[in-house]
Design an enzyme around this catalytic site. Sequence first.
Site, PDB file in Angstrom:
ATOM      1  CG  ASP A 102      -1.715  -1.276   1.234  1.00 51.78           C
ATOM      2  OD1 ASP A 102      -2.295  -1.695   0.186  1.00 51.78           O
ATOM      3  OD2 ASP A 102      -2.472  -1.425   2.545  1.00 51.78           O
TER       4      ASP A 102
HETATM    5  N1  URA Z   1      -1.124  -5.981   3.780  1.00 50.22           N
HETATM    6  C1  URA Z   1      -1.806  -4.784   3.895  1.00 50.22           C
HETATM    7  O1  URA Z   1      -2.900  -4.453   4.588  1.00 50.22           O
HETATM    8  N2  URA Z   1      -1.194  -3.774   3.479  1.00 50.22           N
HETATM    9  C2  URA Z   1       0.204  -4.056   2.671  1.00 50.22           C
HETATM   10  O2  URA Z   1       0.793  -2.771   2.305  1.00 50.22           O
HETATM   11  C3  URA Z   1       0.713  -5.342   2.669  1.00 50.22           C
HETATM   12  C4  URA Z   1      -0.015  -6.085   3.202  1.00 50.22           C
END
Ligand code: URA
Length: 235
Positions: A102
């Site tokens: 993310d």
């Molecule tokens: N899980 C999440 O919630 N975000 C990420 O970036 C990676 C795994």
Amino acid sequence: MRLDKYLVTLGVGSRSQVKELIKKGKIKVNNQIVNKPEQHIKEDEDIVNMEGLDLNYHKFYYYMLNKPTGVLTAVSDFQCTTVLDIMDITPKKGLFPVGRLDKDTEGLLLITNDGELSHMLLSPAKHVDKRYYVELDGTLSQSLIHSFETGFDIGEKNITKPAILEIIDENKAYVTITEGKYHQVKRMFKHFGLNVTYLKRISMGTLVLDKSLGAGEYRALRQEEVEQLLEYKKS
Ligand code: URA
């Protein structure tokens, strides 16, 4: 292969740009300045050098990036800075991030042009471990360890696959998952009323984030790191 074509393949520049470099005497092959763009070179044997820098031909490139927050896991984007934008590497064409973090997540991202390896690492059937360091806005209960082990419903078709929760203190933990659903880690904690306030990936399969890399820093993988990853292609 022709020298000019080889230099274009390496991402040194366009056909006309590399011809210009060759004409200006900036390119050496086996320590000799070469002025002919059409000169034939043996990619596996000849050492091509540009202004003191050896340009070795590789079919595949592998980098680890310590992704900083605020950067998009994508090759290019009209609005946002991407993980490839912050990497000053040559050649860059054809490189892509393996999997997604993310925008507000930090940590390990493998950047490569090896599509087959990427496919293997991301394939749900391969169950490749991804380990994260997590900070939360509430208190972790020991009972979550069992829930993470057995799986629970986060709104997908199936319950979550077995995950390992290692509690560090009341609001910090390591979590290891083998899946990569959208916002998976955040959704897993949300299920228990906890919000993730900081998330950092520290490993993916055999590849472990180099602790010396600050956020936004990257390096080429070492030979043994590449060899370990390539084992995933065989299995
Ligand atoms: N899980 C999440 O919630 N975000 C990420 O970036 C990676 C795994």
